[in-house]
Design a protein around this motif. Structure first.
Motif, PDB file in Angstrom:
ATOM      1  N   SER A  57       0.840  -1.371   0.177  1.00 26.53           N
ATOM      2  CA  SER A  57       0.325   0.163   0.117  1.00 26.53           C
ATOM      3  C   SER A  57       1.113   1.050   0.216  1.00 26.53           C
ATOM      4  N   LYS A  58       2.248   0.708   0.066  1.00 29.16           N
ATOM      5  CA  LYS A  58       3.341   2.480  -0.021  1.00 29.16           C
ATOM      6  C   LYS A  58       4.294   2.191  -0.987  1.00 29.16           C
ATOM      7  N   ALA A  59       3.804   3.624  -1.357  1.00 29.83           N
ATOM      8  CA  ALA A  59       4.863   4.371  -2.265  1.00 29.83           C
ATOM      9  C   ALA A  59       5.729   5.425  -1.776  1.00 29.83           C
ATOM     10  N   LEU A  60       7.494   5.770  -2.433  1.00 22.20           N
ATOM     11  CA  LEU A  60       8.152   6.389  -2.346  1.00 22.20           C
ATOM     12  C   LEU A  60       8.832   6.496  -3.669  1.00 22.20           C
ATOM     13  N   ILE A  61       8.207   8.054  -3.973  1.00 18.21           N
ATOM     14  CA  ILE A  61       8.264   9.028  -5.020  1.00 18.21           C
ATOM     15  C   ILE A  61       9.555   9.365  -5.140  1.00 18.21           C
ATOM     16  N   ASP A  62      10.077   9.372  -5.458  1.00 17.63           N
ATOM     17  CA  ASP A  62      11.750  10.312  -5.791  1.00 17.63           C
ATOM     18  C   ASP A  62      11.666  11.436  -6.953  1.00 17.63           C
ATOM     19  N   GLN A  63      10.654  12.977  -6.345  1.00 16.53           N
ATOM     20  CA  GLN A  63      10.314  13.407  -7.536  1.00 16.53           C
ATOM     21  C   GLN A  63      11.969  15.275  -7.882  1.00 16.53           C
ATOM     22  N   ARG A  64      13.189  13.879  -6.965  1.00 15.09           N
ATOM     23  CA  ARG A  64      13.649  15.894  -6.872  1.00 15.09           C
ATOM     24  C   ARG A  64      14.548  16.041  -8.231  1.00 15.09           C
ATOM     25  N   GLU A  65      14.726  15.015  -9.220  1.00 17.24           N
ATOM     26  CA  GLU A  65      15.266  15.965 -10.490  1.00 17.24           C
ATOM     27  C   GLU A  65      13.997  15.414 -11.323  1.00 17.24           C
ATOM     28  N   MET A  66      12.784  15.687 -10.623  1.00 11.54           N
ATOM     29  CA  MET A  66      11.233  15.963 -11.482  1.00 11.54           C
ATOM     30  C   MET A  66      11.542  17.792 -12.258  1.00 11.54           C
ATOM     31  N   ALA A  67      10.748  17.198 -13.466  1.00 15.89           N
ATOM     32  CA  ALA A  67      10.108  18.424 -14.189  1.00 15.89           C
ATOM     33  C   ALA A  67       8.438  18.985 -13.980  1.00 15.89           C
ATOM     34  N   PRO A  68       7.987  19.648 -13.811  1.00 17.01           N
ATOM     35  CA  PRO A  68       7.175  19.867 -13.019  1.00 17.01           C
ATOM     36  C   PRO A  68       6.160  19.373 -13.899  1.00 17.01           C
ATOM     37  N   PHE A  69       4.478  18.944 -13.284  1.00 13.70           N
ATOM     38  CA  PHE A  69       3.560  17.899 -14.021  1.00 13.70           C
ATOM     39  C   PHE A  69       3.195  19.465 -14.794  1.00 13.70           C
ATOM     40  N   THR A  70       2.679  18.883 -16.302  1.00 16.28           N
ATOM     41  CA  THR A  70       1.735  19.618 -17.126  1.00 16.28           C
ATOM     42  C   THR A  70       0.514  19.435 -16.422  1.00 16.28           C
ATOM     43  N   ASP A  75      -4.130  16.731 -14.479  1.00 14.82           N
ATOM     44  CA  ASP A  75      -5.398  16.742 -14.759  1.00 14.82           C
ATOM     45  C   ASP A  75      -5.391  14.678 -15.102  1.00 14.82           C
ATOM     46  N   TRP A  76      -5.370  13.979 -15.405  1.00 14.90           N
ATOM     47  CA  TRP A  76      -5.074  12.433 -15.552  1.00 14.90           C
ATOM     48  C   TRP A  76      -4.726  11.802 -14.930  1.00 14.90           C
ATOM     49  N   MET A  77      -3.711  12.483 -13.262  1.00 10.32           N
ATOM     50  CA  MET A  77      -3.143  11.711 -12.339  1.00 10.32           C
ATOM     51  C   MET A  77      -4.154  11.985 -11.704  1.00 10.32           C
ATOM     52  N   THR A  78      -4.931  13.319 -11.143  1.00  6.80           N
ATOM     53  CA  THR A  78      -5.556  13.410 -10.300  1.00  6.80           C
ATOM     54  C   THR A  78      -7.427  12.989 -10.513  1.00  6.80           C
ATOM     55  N   ASN A  79      -8.024  12.843 -11.657  1.00  5.76           N
ATOM     56  CA  ASN A  79      -9.000  12.297 -12.128  1.00  5.76           C
ATOM     57  C   ASN A  79      -8.948  10.863 -12.681  1.00  5.76           C
ATOM     58  N   GLU A  80      -7.792  10.273 -12.717  1.00  5.63           N
ATOM     59  CA  GLU A  80      -8.138   8.860 -13.056  1.00  5.63           C
ATOM     60  C   GLU A  80      -7.508   8.189 -12.358  1.00  5.63           C
ATOM     61  N   TRP A  81      -5.717   8.593 -12.350  1.00  3.62           N
ATOM     62  CA  TRP A  81      -5.033   7.246 -11.929  1.00  3.62           C
ATOM     63  C   TRP A  81      -5.130   6.895 -10.428  1.00  3.62           C
ATOM     64  N   LEU A  97       9.760  12.520  -1.979  1.00 11.50           N
ATOM     65  CA  LEU A  97      11.162  13.688  -2.402  1.00 11.50           C
ATOM     66  C   LEU A  97      11.193  14.669  -3.343  1.00 11.50           C
ATOM     67  N   VAL A  98      11.203  15.812  -1.990  1.00 11.93           N
ATOM     68  CA  VAL A  98      10.552  16.536  -2.704  1.00 11.93           C
ATOM     69  C   VAL A  98      11.430  17.559  -4.350  1.00 11.93           C
ATOM     70  N   ALA A  99      11.341  18.092  -4.861  1.00 13.25           N
ATOM     71  CA  ALA A  99      11.883  18.323  -6.025  1.00 13.25           C
ATOM     72  C   ALA A  99      12.749  19.533  -6.525  1.00 13.25           C
ATOM     73  N   HIS A 100      13.891  19.917  -6.291  1.00 13.10           N
ATOM     74  CA  HIS A 100      14.189  20.849  -7.144  1.00 13.10           C
ATOM     75  C   HIS A 100      13.492  22.074  -7.567  1.00 13.10           C
ATOM     76  N   ASP A 101      13.184  21.679  -8.511  1.00 16.13           N
ATOM     77  CA  ASP A 101      12.321  22.674  -9.146  1.00 16.13           C
ATOM     78  C   ASP A 101      11.094  22.813  -8.247  1.00 16.13           C
ATOM     79  N   VAL A 102      10.970  24.469  -8.328  1.00 15.11           N
ATOM     80  CA  VAL A 102      10.049  25.102  -7.970  1.00 15.11           C
ATOM     81  C   VAL A 102       8.178  24.903  -8.584  1.00 15.11           C
ATOM     82  N   PHE A 103       8.584  24.530  -8.973  1.00  8.53           N
ATOM     83  CA  PHE A 103       7.762  24.403 -10.095  1.00  8.53           C
ATOM     84  C   PHE A 103       6.993  22.873 -10.386  1.00  8.53           C
ATOM     85  N   ALA A 104       7.949  22.525  -9.835  1.00 13.87           N
ATOM     86  CA  ALA A 104       7.191  21.002  -9.803  1.00 13.87           C
ATOM     87  C   ALA A 104       6.463  20.915  -8.555  1.00 13.87           C
TER      88      ALA A 104
END
Length: 142
Positions: A57-70, A75-81, A97-104
């Protein structure tokens, strides 16, 4: 399901990697850069499948290098996935793990706010040690 003593690679594509962790959770590591829609949806679909496969039931999501979601990804993540992952795969606890990019970071905050009505908890962390400690103390199961 028994926990393996070592982490194993479950899935990988241009968006990132999914690991099965010996602590009884799935780890998603996002790669930097723009994402292609089909690949983005594929990695999140596989994340749900990995959770369901182990009945985790658990996940670690490493977003440190991630670009912001479009907006479309959000919308897809929130309403479907995410509703489907909670309902069908048993996803209950996400340590991000929070992204370095403030917009992400802002985009992730939007997802958290939009998903407050689900039987799911996201917590954000600056350090991996804090994130894994939190995942270790939340209950297993659905």
């Amino acid at each position: 399901m028994l926990k393996s003593p070592v982490r194993t690679l479950y899935f990988e594509n241009s968006i990132g990697r999914i690991w099965e962790e010996p602590g009884g959770y799935v780890r998603l590591e996002y790669r930097p850069g723009p994402r292609e829609t089909v690949q983005f949806r594929a990695i999140l679909t596989h994340l749900g499948q990995a959770l369901a496969r182990h009945r985790w039931s658990k996940a670690l999501i490493d977003q440190r290098e991630m670009a912001p979601f479009t907006p479309a990804e959000l919308d897809w993540m929130t309403n479907e996935w995410l509703p489907g992952a909670v309902r069908e795969c048993g996803y209950r606890h996400g340590a991000a793990l929070v992204a370095h990019d403030v917009f992400a970071r802002l985009a992730m905050n939007q997802l958290v706010m939009a998903s407050r009505g689900l039987n799911h908890t996201y917590r954000t962390f600056e350090s991996e040690e804090e994130a894994t400690a939190w995942l270790a103390q939340v209950p297993d199961g659905r």
